[in-house]
Design a protein around this motif. Structure first.
Motif: not given
Length: 266
Positions: A28-53
Motif C-alpha cells: 500500500y505505501p508505494a501506491y498511496r504515494t501514486l494516488m497523492t501524486d495524481e491529486v497534486v497534479a490535479a491541484c497544479a492544473g487547477a491553479r494554472a487555470a486560475g483556481a483560487t480555492e
C-alpha cells in the motif's frame, strides 16, 4: 474559481491488485504515494487555470490515504467519513465552480478494471433508472444537486468512456485499461503530466453545460452478491425486493436516493 476534487484510488495509474489499495498490506505505501501524486497534479492544473480555492475529499476506503504533507499548503482536505449521504462528495456545496475526480474506476459488473466495483464488492450491480451505475454517476448527480458541473475525470478506460457519455464535454485522462486480472497502464510520471495539463484545459473554458441529465423520478436497484445482504437491506423504509438478491428504492428526490444508498450498502 473554487474547485472540489474527489480522490479515489483504484483508477490510479499503475494500480492492478487489491493489495495495492489496502492500507493493511505491505504493497500500500508505494501506491498511496501514486494516488497523492495524481491529486497534486490535479491541484497544479487547477491553479494554472486560475483556481483560487481547492477542497479535496479523500474518498478511498478509510478516507485517510492521501499524504497530506504533500498537498499544496493552501488546499483544504476532507478526511474520513462523516456519515453524510454525500459520501465521496462530502464537503461540496453550491459555492463551487466545478468538481474534478481522480483515481476513479469502472463500475460493478464491468470488465474494464480488475478492481471494478461500485462502493463495495458485496454488490454485483447497481442501476439507476435502468442504467448501470458507477460511483462517478452517483457522485456527478450529487454535484449536480448543488448546481456544480463535473469538468474532469481520470481513471481507467471504461470509467472515462462512461463519464463522457454521462457528461458530454467532460475532459478525461485515461490512466489504464483492464484485461481480466491484468492492466495496461501509463507510467505514473506520464499520468501526472497528463492530469495536470488536462485539468488546466478543462477549467479554462465555459463549464455550465457539464452537468448530467437529472430526472424527475429515480429508481435505484442494487443486486447483491448474496441473499443475506438483500434480505437485510429490504427492511430499509421504502425499499422492496426486486428479484433474486435485488432490492429497489424509488424517490423523486435524488438526495433520498443518496441516503438510501448509504444505509443500504453499509
Amino acid at each position: 474559481m473554487k474547485i472540489f476534487i474527489s480522490a479515489d484510488m483504484e483508477g490510479t495509474a499503475g494500480i492492478t491488485a487489491w493489495s495495492e489499495t489496502d492500507r493493511l498490506h505491505a504493497d500500500y505505501p508505494a501506491y498511496r504515494t501514486l494516488m497523492t501524486d495524481e491529486v497534486v497534479a490535479a491541484c497544479a492544473g487547477a491553479r494554472a487555470a486560475g483556481a483560487t480555492e481547492i477542497v479535496v475529499k479523500d474518498a478511498h476506503e478509510s478516507g485517510r490515504n492521501l499524504l497530506v504533507e504533500r498537498l499544496p499548503e493552501d488546499v483544504t482536505i476532507v478526511r474520513g467519513w462523516s456519515g453524510h449521504p454525500d459520501g465521496m462528495m462530502f464537503g461540496i456545496d453550491d459555492s463551487f465552480d466545478a468538481a474534478l475526480y481522480t483515481g476513479y474506476h469502472a463500475r460493478a459488473g464491468s470488465e474494464g478494471n480488475p478492481l471494478a466495483h461500485t462502493t463495495t464488492t458485496r454488490i454485483a450491480c447497481v442501476t439507476l433508472n435502468g442504467v448501470p451505475a458507477s460511483e462517478f454517476l452517483l457522485n456527478a448527480l450529487c454535484a449536480a444537486r448543488y448546481g456544480v458541473p463535473s469538468a474532469f475525470l481520470s481513471g481507467d478506460h471504461d470509467i472515462c468512456a462512461d463519464a463522457r457519455a454521462l457528461v458530454p464535454g467532460i475532459n478525461t485522462t485515461e490512466t489504464m485499461r483492464g484485461l481480466g486480472p491484468a492492466t495496461i497502464s501509463m507510467t505514473p510520471a506520464r499520468a501526472t503530466a497528463a492530469i495536470r495539463a488536462t485539468v488546466a484545459e478543462a477549467l479554462s473554458r465555459p463549464l455550465g453545460t457539464l452537468l448530467p441529465a437529472q430526472d424527475a423520478h429515480y429508481e435505484l436497484t442494487i443486486s447483491f452478491a448474496t441473499s443475506h445482504d438483500a434480505y437485510r437491506v429490504h427492511w430499509y423504509p421504502g425499499a422492496r425486493h426486486h428479484g433474486m438478491c435485488r432490492v429497489a428504492f424509488e424517490s423523486r428526490d435524488f438526495f433520498e436516493i443518496q441516503r438510501a444508498y448509504l444505509f443500504m450498502t453499509r
